[in-house]
Write an enzyme that holds these catalytic residues in place. Structure first.
Site, PDB file in Angstrom:
ATOM      1  N   PRO A 159     -63.566 -34.628   8.408  1.00 51.26           N
ATOM      2  CA  PRO A 159     -63.107 -33.983   9.642  1.00 51.26           C
ATOM      3  C   PRO A 159     -62.186 -32.796   9.383  1.00 51.26           C
ATOM      4  O   PRO A 159     -62.256 -31.783  10.079  1.00 51.26           O
ATOM      5  CB  PRO A 159     -62.362 -35.106  10.381  1.00 51.26           C
ATOM      6  CG  PRO A 159     -62.918 -36.367   9.815  1.00 51.26           C
ATOM      7  CD  PRO A 159     -63.198 -36.061   8.377  1.00 51.26           C
ATOM      8  N   TYR A 160     -61.330 -32.905   8.380  1.00 49.48           N
ATOM      9  CA  TYR A 160     -60.437 -31.798   8.045  1.00 49.48           C
ATOM     10  C   TYR A 160     -61.244 -30.590   7.597  1.00 49.48           C
ATOM     11  O   TYR A 160     -60.987 -29.455   8.022  1.00 49.48           O
ATOM     12  CB  TYR A 160     -59.459 -32.233   6.958  1.00 49.48           C
ATOM     13  CG  TYR A 160     -58.451 -31.167   6.588  1.00 49.48           C
ATOM     14  CD1 TYR A 160     -57.385 -30.863   7.438  1.00 49.48           C
ATOM     15  CD2 TYR A 160     -58.557 -30.454   5.399  1.00 49.48           C
ATOM     16  CE1 TYR A 160     -56.468 -29.888   7.120  1.00 49.48           C
ATOM     17  CE2 TYR A 160     -57.648 -29.473   5.066  1.00 49.48           C
ATOM     18  CZ  TYR A 160     -56.596 -29.190   5.926  1.00 49.48           C
ATOM     19  OH  TYR A 160     -55.693 -28.220   5.595  1.00 49.48           O
ATOM     20  N   ILE A 161     -62.235 -30.815   6.747  1.00 51.68           N
ATOM     21  CA  ILE A 161     -63.088 -29.730   6.280  1.00 51.68           C
ATOM     22  C   ILE A 161     -63.826 -29.089   7.453  1.00 51.68           C
ATOM     23  O   ILE A 161     -63.885 -27.861   7.577  1.00 51.68           O
ATOM     24  CB  ILE A 161     -64.080 -30.249   5.226  1.00 51.68           C
ATOM     25  CG1 ILE A 161     -63.332 -30.624   3.951  1.00 51.68           C
ATOM     26  CG2 ILE A 161     -65.162 -29.215   4.932  1.00 51.68           C
ATOM     27  CD1 ILE A 161     -64.146 -31.426   2.979  1.00 51.68           C
ATOM     28  N   SER A 163     -62.909 -29.035  10.552  1.00 51.23           N
ATOM     29  CA  SER A 163     -61.962 -28.323  11.412  1.00 51.23           C
ATOM     30  C   SER A 163     -61.586 -26.972  10.825  1.00 51.23           C
ATOM     31  O   SER A 163     -61.488 -25.975  11.548  1.00 51.23           O
ATOM     32  CB  SER A 163     -60.710 -29.177  11.642  1.00 51.23           C
ATOM     33  OG  SER A 163     -59.874 -29.243  10.495  1.00 51.23           O
TER      34      SER A 163
END
Length: 256
Positions: A159-161, A163
């Protein structure tokens, strides 16, 4: 166009996520270069302390409590800049969250929603209100804080990637749409940067420090001021022909 001395002299700047880390470093770097800053974050006690520090050094600084997830908070922050300084010249959209390192198939909805809402919707909210204010005053410059995770894949951080890739997409879309109206929009992509969270991770997991340094050609962690300097340059007239760019500030990580 300012070319000598303080290269942000007189510019009114909004900095989100300004209560710690890269955001707090940006407040110090930007004011050293002559900017008038409005600091925005959720932690009022820290904002007040940093504002007092900057004023004691002779800087023009103020703060507003702001959660970038809330459009009304962002609208109020932008309005505070224009009310206090008369215009909005530049913005550093720095607010964001990281998240736990977990395999994708084990992540729950809450983890995904928290990261995507803060890192993507937060930037989206900021862009909408900042661009509106800049159009009213003849243009400006915006820098969004992405990450090397917006350029490459990192295990157990899906999810961080996603985002941070989305932040780069928003940056490029806004840059293209508003270039002829005098608004430049760029992004920085920091590598591992010293912060309270990173220091805690490294203290609890020394192997992460070794891995981060081994994968960075310069062999070290960035200081937050080093990242803030890149954002300051992109906000200045010295970067007047730079828009839609993504600038890695990563010690060579993406080239490794």
């Amino acid at each position: 166009m300012e070319r000598d001395g303080s290269f942000l002299a007189g510019k009114a700047v909004l900095i989100t996520g300004a209560s710690s880390g890269i955001g707090a470093a940006a407040a110090r770097v930007f004011t050293r270069q002559g900017a008038k800053v409005m600091l925005a974050a959720r932690r009022e006690e820290r904002l007040a302390a940093l504002t007092a520090e900057l004023r004691a050094q002779g800087a023009e600084a103020d703060y507003t409590v702001c959660d970038v997830l809330l459009p009304r908070d962002v609208a109020r922050a932008v309005a505070r800049v224009t009310e206090r300084y008369g215009r909005l010249d530049a913005c550093f959209n720095n607010a964001g969250v990281g998240g736990d390192r977990t395999p994708l198939h084990l992540m729950g909805d809450d983890a995904y929603d928290t990261i995507m809402d803060t890192n993507v919707r937060g930037v989206w909210n900021c862009l909408r209100y900042e661009i509106g204010a800049m159009l009213d005053h003849g243009g400006g410059a915006i820098v969004n804080n992405s990450s090397v995770a917006g350029l490459v894949a990192i295990p157990t951080a899906a999810p961080y990637i996603a985002s941070k890739h989305a932040v780069i997409g928003l940056t490029r879309a806004a840059a293209d749409e508003y270039a002829r109206q005098g608004i430049r929009v760029n992004a920085i992509a920091p590598g591992t940067t010293r912060s309270e969270i990173i220091d805690d991770w490294f203290a609890r997991h020394p192997e992460l420090r070794r891995l981060a340094h081994a994968s960075t050609p310069q062999g070290r962690t960035a200081e937050p001021e080093e990242v803030a300097e890149a954002a300051a340059w992109l906000c200045s007239d010295r970067a007047s022909f730079v828009t839609g760019a993504v600038v890695p500030v990563d010690g060579g990580f993406v080239n490794h």
